[in-house]
Design an enzyme around this catalytic site. Structure first.
Site, PDB file in Angstrom:
ATOM      1  N   GLU A  74      -0.021  -9.356  -1.874  1.00  0.00           N
ATOM      2  CA  GLU A  74       0.939 -10.267  -2.502  1.00  0.00           C
ATOM      3  C   GLU A  74       0.484 -11.702  -2.259  1.00  0.00           C
ATOM      4  O   GLU A  74      -0.166 -12.000  -1.260  1.00  0.00           O
ATOM      5  CB  GLU A  74       2.341 -10.062  -1.908  1.00  0.00           C
ATOM      6  CG  GLU A  74       3.394 -10.980  -2.532  1.00  0.00           C
ATOM      7  CD  GLU A  74       4.805 -10.722  -1.999  1.00  0.00           C
ATOM      8  OE1 GLU A  74       5.733 -11.402  -2.449  1.00  0.00           O
ATOM      9  OE2 GLU A  74       4.960  -9.824  -1.148  1.00  0.00           O
ATOM     10  N   ASN A  94       8.247 -10.180  -3.598  1.00  0.00           N
ATOM     11  CA  ASN A  94       9.149 -11.241  -4.038  1.00  0.00           C
ATOM     12  C   ASN A  94       8.444 -12.225  -4.966  1.00  0.00           C
ATOM     13  O   ASN A  94       9.065 -12.781  -5.882  1.00  0.00           O
ATOM     14  CB  ASN A  94       9.704 -11.995  -2.822  1.00  0.00           C
ATOM     15  CG  ASN A  94      10.608 -11.129  -1.970  1.00  0.00           C
ATOM     16  OD1 ASN A  94      10.967 -10.019  -2.351  1.00  0.00           O
ATOM     17  ND2 ASN A  94      10.984 -11.632  -0.817  1.00  0.00           N
ATOM     18  N   ASN A 142      10.649  -5.918  -8.741  1.00  0.00           N
ATOM     19  CA  ASN A 142      10.608  -5.782  -7.285  1.00  0.00           C
ATOM     20  C   ASN A 142      11.969  -6.104  -6.685  1.00  0.00           C
ATOM     21  O   ASN A 142      12.547  -7.155  -6.971  1.00  0.00           O
ATOM     22  CB  ASN A 142       9.575  -6.737  -6.695  1.00  0.00           C
ATOM     23  CG  ASN A 142       9.577  -6.726  -5.167  1.00  0.00           C
ATOM     24  OD1 ASN A 142       9.051  -5.800  -4.556  1.00  0.00           O
ATOM     25  ND2 ASN A 142      10.175  -7.729  -4.544  1.00  0.00           N
ATOM     26  N   GLU A 143      12.489  -5.190  -5.874  1.00  0.00           N
ATOM     27  CA  GLU A 143      13.692  -5.412  -5.047  1.00  0.00           C
ATOM     28  C   GLU A 143      14.815  -6.132  -5.810  1.00  0.00           C
ATOM     29  O   GLU A 143      15.423  -7.076  -5.294  1.00  0.00           O
ATOM     30  CB  GLU A 143      13.327  -6.179  -3.775  1.00  0.00           C
ATOM     31  CG  GLU A 143      12.475  -5.368  -2.824  1.00  0.00           C
ATOM     32  CD  GLU A 143      12.243  -6.034  -1.471  1.00  0.00           C
ATOM     33  OE1 GLU A 143      12.647  -7.203  -1.289  1.00  0.00           O
ATOM     34  OE2 GLU A 143      11.650  -5.378  -0.587  1.00  0.00           O
ATOM     35  N   TYR A 151      11.225  -1.446   6.693  1.00  0.00           N
ATOM     36  CA  TYR A 151      10.478  -2.109   7.752  1.00  0.00           C
ATOM     37  C   TYR A 151      11.170  -1.836   9.080  1.00  0.00           C
ATOM     38  O   TYR A 151      12.401  -1.734   9.137  1.00  0.00           O
ATOM     39  CB  TYR A 151      10.385  -3.616   7.511  1.00  0.00           C
ATOM     40  CG  TYR A 151       9.592  -3.984   6.284  1.00  0.00           C
ATOM     41  CD1 TYR A 151       8.204  -4.039   6.333  1.00  0.00           C
ATOM     42  CD2 TYR A 151      10.223  -4.266   5.078  1.00  0.00           C
ATOM     43  CE1 TYR A 151       7.457  -4.372   5.218  1.00  0.00           C
ATOM     44  CE2 TYR A 151       9.486  -4.606   3.947  1.00  0.00           C
ATOM     45  CZ  TYR A 151       8.114  -4.660   4.024  1.00  0.00           C
ATOM     46  OH  TYR A 151       7.376  -4.990   2.908  1.00  0.00           O
ATOM     47  N   GLU A 176       6.663  -0.225  -0.085  1.00  0.00           N
ATOM     48  CA  GLU A 176       6.631  -1.217   0.995  1.00  0.00           C
ATOM     49  C   GLU A 176       7.110  -0.527   2.266  1.00  0.00           C
ATOM     50  O   GLU A 176       8.232  -0.029   2.317  1.00  0.00           O
ATOM     51  CB  GLU A 176       7.530  -2.432   0.700  1.00  0.00           C
ATOM     52  CG  GLU A 176       6.965  -3.390  -0.324  1.00  0.00           C
ATOM     53  CD  GLU A 176       7.752  -4.690  -0.408  1.00  0.00           C
ATOM     54  OE1 GLU A 176       8.262  -5.154   0.648  1.00  0.00           O
ATOM     55  OE2 GLU A 176       7.863  -5.244  -1.513  1.00  0.00           O
ATOM     56  N   GLN A 234       1.307  -5.634   4.559  1.00  0.00           N
ATOM     57  CA  GLN A 234       0.374  -5.842   3.474  1.00  0.00           C
ATOM     58  C   GLN A 234      -1.038  -5.601   3.995  1.00  0.00           C
ATOM     59  O   GLN A 234      -1.196  -5.152   5.121  1.00  0.00           O
ATOM     60  CB  GLN A 234       0.545  -7.243   2.926  1.00  0.00           C
ATOM     61  CG  GLN A 234       1.902  -7.424   2.259  1.00  0.00           C
ATOM     62  CD  GLN A 234       2.048  -8.758   1.535  1.00  0.00           C
ATOM     63  OE1 GLN A 234       1.109  -9.501   1.346  1.00  0.00           O
ATOM     64  NE2 GLN A 234       3.272  -9.056   1.140  1.00  0.00           N
TER      65      GLN A 234
END
Length: 501
Positions: A27, A72, A172-173, A244, A292, A350
């Site tokens: 990213e 993001n 995304n999200e 996460y 992710e 990442q």
């Protein structure tokens, strides 16, 4: 000393090992791209400006797919800014990470990097500030051979042949209030469905991933997946999951059991997707893209810039990982493998510098973090079929999950070579655990290799100055006795045990 037993039999399989499990994520965040994978002028840089030392480590990791450009970042990104002559590309404010994006690295550079690295691209489209028309333009630019305006634009920009990108994320999200263009599940589901429908009218054989929840702790978790899939079930192949983990308040026991949350996350999303499918009387199964996942502390010294400070590639989220973090990463890979029947793809977030297994210094060295090792070895040795294992292990109490097993494990079996690989973690903090692996049905197995990652100081961290004091080492206790593999697993450790009939 604790003791545990694992029983494996090649007759009891879950699913094939999916190479997509070993994906990662690049990213435009911090130094992931600039001075990460891309640094013209670096001593190891090639003619494209790609860091050769990072390419070598990415290949060593066994990375299969790379998700790009976010994250993001993608929800405010205009893909057109990153094509054409670099000198003519505009600089933009990146609102996601309060940085300046130079656009020196864009679509063409990324596609060239994937070819050099030997990985499959997983491209995300912006459904935050943009929508269907822009997604179709990007798809046409990337995949149409010639003749159309966007295809000819790509050819004029130096890529005569189409990129042939088949793997796409639809935003995304979008469940997150922090996301540019944040939407309700119904709003996003309809947008995802119409975008997917349009993309398939151009290229029917794409693999499309809808946005699921950005964590299982979101207040909309479950309802979000249901409503999105009620709108887009027939148009998409997978729904995403993001998670996460971190050690909090010195609670190492809960942290070491983080894979329990991942297992629950997968089971919940799969159940929700199946309920929507049953209501539609559909035989289709929606897969999960765990695109992710990682350990992430959000506590590094670098914080998001503020006000009028919009730096280029600032040091953001550069977590320095511990041995315990590596054990958890190894355990999360165990979870992803044992859920291979539903998890069709995964991306560790990442690849470089930002919460990453690979670290670099501008103009300087690249090195492996602790989390590099379980990923690289699992990618290297997980082959064939994932086996359904039976585990009998003592439990321990912890604040988050109540009770957790001291040992977690998964196994794979490659029928062509006869090799069995057992991946195991010992979560005990007070001493070793003797693991007995019953190898029934595998013939007369011989031990090929036993590697263990552990250290007396579970909070030891790799640095540029010392990245090799703690490495996976041969476990001399491993032996096969009457068809049973016996090995002592040190406290807070990850191991791979290889056998061949």
């Amino acid at each position: 000393m604790h003791s545990a037993t694992v029983v494996i039999d090649p007759a009891f399989t879950i699913a094939p090992v999916r190479r997509g499990t070993f994906g990662t994520f690049v990213e435009h965040l911090g130094r992931c791209v600039y001075t990460g994978i891309y640094e013209p002028g670096h001593p190891t840089a090639d003619e494209h400006g790609f860091r050769g030392d990072v390419l070598a480590l990415a290949r060593e990791m066994g990375v299969s797919t790379v998700r790009y450009p976010g994250g993001n970042f993608v929800s405010g990104y205009n893909w057109e800014d990153g094509v054409g002559p670099v000198s003519e590309r505009p600089e933009r404010l990146d609102l996601a990470w309060h940085s300046t994006e130079t656009n020196a690295f864009g679509l063409h550079e990324f596609m060239t990097w994937t070819q050099v690295a030997g990985v499959e691209p997983m491209m995300a489209v912006n459904l935050g500030t943009r929508g269907l028309p822009e997604a179709l333009d990007l798809l046409e630019y990337s995949n149409q051979r010639r003749g159309t305006a966007r295809a000819e634009q790509r050819r004029a920009n130096g890529a005569d042949e189409p990129f042939g990108i088949t793997f796409w994320c639809l935003g995304n999200e979008m469940d997150g209030p922090w996301q540019l263009g944040h939407k309700t599940a119904r709003e996003y589901g309809r947008l995802a469905a119409e975008t997917a429908r349009g993309m398939r009218q151009m290229f029917p054989d794409l693999t499309l991933v809808a946005c699921g929840s950005s964590s299982s702790g979101m207040p909309t978790f479950g309802d979000w997946e249901r409503e999105v899939l009620e709108e887009a079930y027939d148009q998409v192949d997978m729904i995403s999951a993001h998670a996460y983990y971190r050690e909090q308040n010195g609670d190492l026991g809960s942290f070491l059991a983080s894979a329990q949350d991942m297992d629950h996350f997968v089971a919940s999303v799969a159940a929700t997707a199946d309920a929507v499918g049953a209501a539609r009387k559909s035989t289709k199964k929606i897969g999960i893209s765990f695109d992710e996942w990682n350990v992430w502390y959000h506590e590094d010294e670098s914080k998001l810039p503020k006000g009028e400070d919009w730096p280029v590639a600032p040091r953001l989220e550069e977590d320095v990982y511990t041995v315990a973090d590596a054990v958890v990463v190894g355990n999360l890979l165990i979870s992803l493998l044992r859920n291979s029947d539903r998890v069709h793809s995964a991306s560790q977030a990442q690849l470089v510098n930002a919460l990453a297994p690979i670290m670099t210094e501008p103009g300087g060295a690249a090195w492996r973090q602790t989390t590099f090792h379980p990923f690289a070895l699992t990618s290297r040795y997980a082959r064939g079929q994932v086996l359904r294992v039976a585990i009998d292990a003592p439990t321990y109490e912890n604040a988050r999950f109540g009770t957790s097993a001291l040992v977690d494990a998964v196994a794979t079996h490659d029928a062509e070579t006869g090799e069995v690989a057992v991946f195991a973690v010992n979560r005990a903090v007070d001493g070793p655990t003797t693991l007995r692996v019953d190898l029934r049905g595998t013939g007369a197995p011989a031990l090929v290799e036993a590697l263990t990652y552990a250290h007396d100081d579970v909070h030891w961290r790799a640095t540029e100055a010392d990245a090799e004091t703690v490495l996976p080492t041969a476990n001399a206790t491993a032996r096969v006795e009457d068809g049973v593999l016996v090995v002592d697993l040190p406290a807070v450790s990850w191991s791979v045990l290889r056998l061949r009939a």
